[in-house]
Scaffold this active site. Structure first.
Site, PDB file in Angstrom:
ATOM      1  N   ASP A  67       9.521  -6.081   4.778  1.00 13.74           N
ATOM      2  CA  ASP A  67       9.079  -7.468   4.680  1.00 13.74           C
ATOM      3  C   ASP A  67       9.715  -8.320   5.776  1.00 13.74           C
ATOM      4  O   ASP A  67      10.637  -7.890   6.479  1.00 13.74           O
ATOM      5  CB  ASP A  67       9.458  -8.043   3.321  1.00 13.74           C
ATOM      6  N   TYR A 125      18.346   2.503   1.648  1.00  9.31           N
ATOM      7  CA  TYR A 125      18.582   1.135   2.075  1.00  9.31           C
ATOM      8  C   TYR A 125      20.025   0.734   1.778  1.00  9.31           C
ATOM      9  O   TYR A 125      20.686   1.325   0.915  1.00  9.31           O
ATOM     10  CB  TYR A 125      17.672   0.158   1.322  1.00  9.31           C
TER      11      TYR A 125
END
Length: 294
Positions: free
Chosen positions: A67, A128
């Site tokens: 994003d 992540y």
């Protein structure tokens, strides 16, 4: 569905990183600056694809779409190029891309991919990290684009206790922004917090795949536990209800970095691609839609 490369083409794997601050995410968007656009345009220029008798489109497939504002240290993508173009330019492609790309995105490796490689569907896990500071004075100005400031003291042990209720295969609908045709069933392999010597807290989050906003929502729930607003079992209770809870905040994107993408041995790529596209369900539950990207 097949991952075979068209005759006369070669599939090229790219390993890359970027600072997400100046981008509206990975995917091309009209009128917005994106990572995909910058890399595709650079490849098109340095390989002189527009000068060919038959123009060759540059269409990158990525391991996980990020994003706006999210960073990547270990992103992976692939592109199919004409064999003669690859043969002519492969030796200088990395250096030419370094000269063409802006400084906030770098390609570190380009190589012909093994048969059946697909940057998205061949991946078996994505890892992540999310970084947070609870220092009462705020975040080090030199780290402000990569670390979230949380204005409450955080208990790492409580956050790790809460994480234990979320590991394994579950329907993460309570922590995902739903998308038509995409499943919210994921296998969360690792969720662990540690505090570094400089006081910054770092979460390592690893799963076979992530649905939209999943990592940032999980982090939001963990922070609510860490600062004492909720007990450690609360994130697991939210997960079990499979309904979005207004108390679960999607934290800001700048603390999030895609660190690494894992792939199976070359001989297992075709089987992995098939499995990644299969309809997915939990024991005793109905079938879910084909797994979508992050």
């Amino acid at each position: 569905m097949t991952d075979a490369v068209e005759p006369g083409m070669v599939r090229v794997r790219l390993d890359l990183s970027y600072d997400g601050k100046g981008f509206s995410g990975w995917a091309r968007q009209r009128g917005r600056r994106t990572v995909q656009q910058e890399i595709e345009d650079a490849i098109h220029v340095v390989l002189r694809l527009g000068q060919r008798e038959k123009a060759t489109p540059v269409d990158l497939t990525v391991a996980g779409r990020t994003d706006a504002g999210v960073h990547a240290r270990g992103q992976v993508a692939h592109v199919d190029l004409p064999e003669e173009v690859w043969a002519e330019h492969s030796g200088q492609l990395l250096r030419r891309l370094a000269g063409r790309l802006p400084m906030d995105v770098r390609v570190w490796r380009v190589a012909a991919a093994p048969p059946h490689f697909n940057a998205r569907f061949s991946a078996i896990w994505r890892r992540y990290s999310y970084r947070v500071s609870d220092d009462p004075g705020g975040v080090d100005p030199l780290l402000r684009s990569h670390v979230l400031w949380h204005n409450w003291p955080l208990d790492v042990d409580a956050m790790n206790a809460a994480a234990g209720h979320l590991l394994g295969e579950h329907d993460f609908a309570a922590y995902c922004k739903r998308r038509d045709g995409a499943t919210t069933i994921r296998t969360l392999q690792q969720l662990h917090w540690r505090r570094h010597d400089d006081g910054v807290l770092e979460a390592t989050v690893k799963a076979d795949a992530f649905c939209h906003n999943m990592v940032r929502s999980l982090v939001g729930a963990m922070l609510f536990v860490g600062d004492g607003h909720r007990p450690p079992q609360w994130p697991g209770d939210v997960l079990a209800r499979q309904v979005r809870d207004s108390a679960v905040h999607v934290v800001r994107p700048h603390g999030l970095t895609l660190e690494e993408v894992g792939y199976p041995p070359d001989g297992e790529l075709a089987a992995r691609n098939l499995a990644a596209r299969n309809r997915r369900s939990l024991p005793g539950g109905g079938a879910a839609a084909t797994a979508g990207c992050c």
